[in-house]
Scaffold this active site. Structure first.
Site, PDB file in Angstrom:
ATOM      1  N   GLY A  61       0.817  -1.212   0.000  1.00 24.85           N
ATOM      2  CA  GLY A  61       0.000   0.000   0.000  1.00 24.85           C
ATOM      3  C   GLY A  61       0.849   1.259   0.000  1.00 24.85           C
ATOM      4  N   LEU A 115       0.487   3.705  -2.120  1.00 23.07           N
ATOM      5  CA  LEU A 115       0.880   3.523  -3.521  1.00 23.07           C
ATOM      6  C   LEU A 115       1.419   4.803  -4.152  1.00 23.07           C
ATOM      7  CD1 LEU A 115      -2.119   1.301  -4.650  1.00 23.07           C
ATOM      8  CD2 LEU A 115       0.106   0.592  -3.746  1.00 23.07           C
ATOM      9  N   HIS A 116       2.493   4.644  -4.922  1.00 20.83           N
ATOM     10  CA  HIS A 116       3.058   5.743  -5.688  1.00 20.83           C
ATOM     11  C   HIS A 116       3.201   5.300  -7.143  1.00 20.83           C
ATOM     12  CE1 HIS A 116       6.716   3.406  -5.384  1.00 20.83           C
ATOM     13  NE2 HIS A 116       6.752   3.525  -4.062  1.00 20.83           N
ATOM     14  N   HIS A 149       4.480   1.753  -7.967  1.00 24.62           N
ATOM     15  CA  HIS A 149       3.488   0.676  -7.871  1.00 24.62           C
ATOM     16  C   HIS A 149       2.543   0.697  -9.079  1.00 24.62           C
ATOM     17  CE1 HIS A 149       4.194   1.521  -3.405  1.00 24.62           C
ATOM     18  NE2 HIS A 149       4.489   0.236  -3.485  1.00 24.62           N
ATOM     19  N   GLN A 208       7.851  -9.783   7.575  1.00 26.41           N
ATOM     20  CA  GLN A 208       9.074  -9.355   6.888  1.00 26.41           C
ATOM     21  C   GLN A 208       9.762  -8.164   7.559  1.00 26.41           C
ATOM     22  OE1 GLN A 208       6.793  -8.529   3.206  1.00 26.41           O
ATOM     23  NE2 GLN A 208       8.133  -6.771   2.948  1.00 26.41           N
ATOM     24  N   GLY A 254       8.903  -5.047  -8.733  1.00 28.32           N
ATOM     25  CA  GLY A 254       9.785  -3.956  -9.148  1.00 28.32           C
ATOM     26  C   GLY A 254      11.248  -4.325  -9.009  1.00 28.32           C
ATOM     27  N   GLN A 294      14.981  -8.989  -3.915  1.00 26.97           N
ATOM     28  CA  GLN A 294      13.651  -9.581  -3.714  1.00 26.97           C
ATOM     29  C   GLN A 294      13.120 -10.182  -5.014  1.00 26.97           C
ATOM     30  OE1 GLN A 294      10.314  -7.740  -1.377  1.00 26.97           O
ATOM     31  NE2 GLN A 294       9.617  -7.113  -3.385  1.00 26.97           N
ATOM     32  N   ARG A 302       9.029   4.996   1.910  1.00 27.82           N
ATOM     33  CA  ARG A 302       9.848   5.455   3.043  1.00 27.82           C
ATOM     34  C   ARG A 302      10.439   6.844   2.800  1.00 27.82           C
ATOM     35  NH1 ARG A 302      11.037  -0.474   3.510  1.00 27.82           N
ATOM     36  NH2 ARG A 302      10.081  -1.073   5.482  1.00 27.82           N
TER      37      ARG A 302
HETATM   38  P1  AMP Z   1       6.122  -2.417  -1.537  1.00 29.58           P
HETATM   39  O1  AMP Z   1       4.750  -1.843  -1.428  1.00 29.58           O
HETATM   40  O2  AMP Z   1       7.209  -1.504  -1.089  1.00 29.58           O
HETATM   41  O3  AMP Z   1       6.217  -3.802  -0.928  1.00 29.58           O
HETATM   42  O4  AMP Z   1       6.386  -2.618  -3.078  1.00 29.58           O
HETATM   43  C1  AMP Z   1       5.509  -3.350  -3.872  1.00 29.58           C
HETATM   44  C2  AMP Z   1       6.127  -3.557  -5.230  1.00 29.58           C
HETATM   45  O5  AMP Z   1       6.394  -2.296  -5.824  1.00 29.58           O
HETATM   46  C3  AMP Z   1       7.468  -4.298  -5.167  1.00 29.58           C
HETATM   47  O6  AMP Z   1       7.521  -5.232  -6.237  1.00 29.58           O
HETATM   48  C4  AMP Z   1       8.471  -3.185  -5.338  1.00 29.58           C
HETATM   49  O7  AMP Z   1       9.696  -3.623  -5.896  1.00 29.58           O
HETATM   50  C5  AMP Z   1       7.729  -2.269  -6.286  1.00 29.58           C
HETATM   51  N1  AMP Z   1       8.268  -0.904  -6.227  1.00 29.58           N
HETATM   52  C6  AMP Z   1       8.465  -0.137  -5.125  1.00 29.58           C
HETATM   53  N2  AMP Z   1       9.031   1.050  -5.465  1.00 29.58           N
HETATM   54  C7  AMP Z   1       9.194   1.028  -6.805  1.00 29.58           C
HETATM   55  C8  AMP Z   1       9.737   1.958  -7.764  1.00 29.58           C
HETATM   56  N3  AMP Z   1      10.224   3.140  -7.396  1.00 29.58           N
HETATM   57  N4  AMP Z   1       9.744   1.587  -9.059  1.00 29.58           N
HETATM   58  C9  AMP Z   1       9.268   0.378  -9.450  1.00 29.58           C
HETATM   59  N5  AMP Z   1       8.742  -0.524  -8.604  1.00 29.58           N
HETATM   60  C10 AMP Z   1       8.704  -0.216  -7.296  1.00 29.58           C
END
Ligand code: AMP
Length: 281
Positions: free
Chosen positions: A31, A33-34, A37, A61, A150, A156, A190
């Site tokens: 969540g 989301l940017h 995502h 995690q 990502g 990961q 973050r």
């Molecule tokens: P998270 O919500 O941080 O667990 O991320 C969810 C998914 O979004 C993961 O597969 C991340 O690698 C991907 N993600 C997070 N930040 C970025 C970014 N700046 N560009 C591309 N993918 C991202």
């Protein structure tokens, strides 16, 4: 767009779509989301008929001194963004449904230590166990045909690819490039922890990675020396680096040959905020 919290309802709905011959794309997130995502969601949309997004801050995690409690939770605005992208289903489970006995008592999945013991694995104990376990559970519930992750979390992504291979999931894993701010800072939930002053320093992480890449391409320095030089540069900018590592981009093994396909990975703190980034060479 439907929003469901029950595992069974999600499984039933997705299996109905699959019986109708539709291909399912899945994007797991925590969540807040940017645009990073949202690019994953768009990639899923391009490759499939139905898109499922999960929003779940997975306690397993996070380490005991990490930001699980403070992690930004912004469900309403997340749902709005996903509605705009015409996502079909959002899965937003509760901790009780994911870990009825609590995450500390749950069975878990451990991916081959070759990929998980170094880098993030060395600095965040049991982090990849938590990631592999929640992704396994989500894959079992959603049973997607395609799942999108990502490259921002490069280690990961490789861990998930290994998991899918080792456990014989019939799921295609797509990795999407990192989305960055104009100044190079990789988008991350973050980043909002950063003070104004720290935010001004944060893009230096990408600058140092880029400079290291240039130096690798010039082939005029030993890789270990380049890692050390990058760590010193980060320290000079005010970061407390956990690591800068130049690794084989496929195996994450130590790179002994600059002609290998390489990736430069880094993690560094600015105050309390831990940033990670990487760049392929
Ligand atoms: P998270 O919500 O941080 O667990 O991320 C969810 C998914 O979004 C993961 O597969 C991340 O690698 C991907 N993600 C997070 N930040 C970025 C970014 N700046 N560009 C591309 N993918 C991202």
């Amino acid at each position: 767009m439907q929003t469901l919290t029950s595992n069974w309802e999600v499984s039933a709905l997705v299996r109905q779509w699959q019986r109708d011959g539709e291909r399912i794309g899945f994007v797991p997130t925590m969540g807040n989301l940017h645009e990073g995502h949202l690019r994953l969601v768009k990639a899923a949309r391009q490759n499939t008929d139905r898109v499922v997004v999960s929003i779940y801050v997975n306690p397993m995690q996070f380490g005991p001194r990490e930001d699980f409690t403070n992690y930004p939770r912004t469900l309403e605005s997340d749902l709005q963004k996903l509605t705009n992208l015409k996502v079909d289903l959002v899965f937003h489970p509760s901790d009780e449904s994911m870990y009825p006995e609590g995450s500390a008592k749950s069975s878990y999945v451990e991916v081959s230590t070759q990929l998980t013991e170094g880098l993030e694995g060395a600095h965040r104990q049991h982090h990849f166990r938590g990631v592999a376990t929640v992704v396994t559970k989500l894959f079992n519930i959603v049973s997607p045909d395609v799942a999108v992750f990502g490259e921002k979390d490069y280690q990961q992504l490789l861990v998930i690819q290994q998991l899918v291979k080792d456990l014989n999931y019939p799921i295609e894993i797509i990795g999407e490039p990192t989305i960055r701010e104009g100044d190079g800072l990789a988008l991350s939930s973050r980043n909002q922890y950063l003070s104004k002053q720290q935010r001004a320093i944060a893009p230096k992480l990408y600058d140092v990675l880029s400079e290291t890449r240039e130096r690798i391409l010039m082939q005029n320095m030993d890789l270990t020396d380049l890692e050390q030089a990058a760590i010193m540069q980060l320290e000079q900018h005010g970061f407390a680096p956990d690591y800068v590592a130049i690794r084989n981009a496929v195996t994450l093994a130590e790179a002994d040959n600059p002609t290998d396909l390489l990736v430069i990975l880094a993690a560094a703190r600015l105050g309390q905020t831990r940033l990670i980034d990487n760049l392929r060479v």
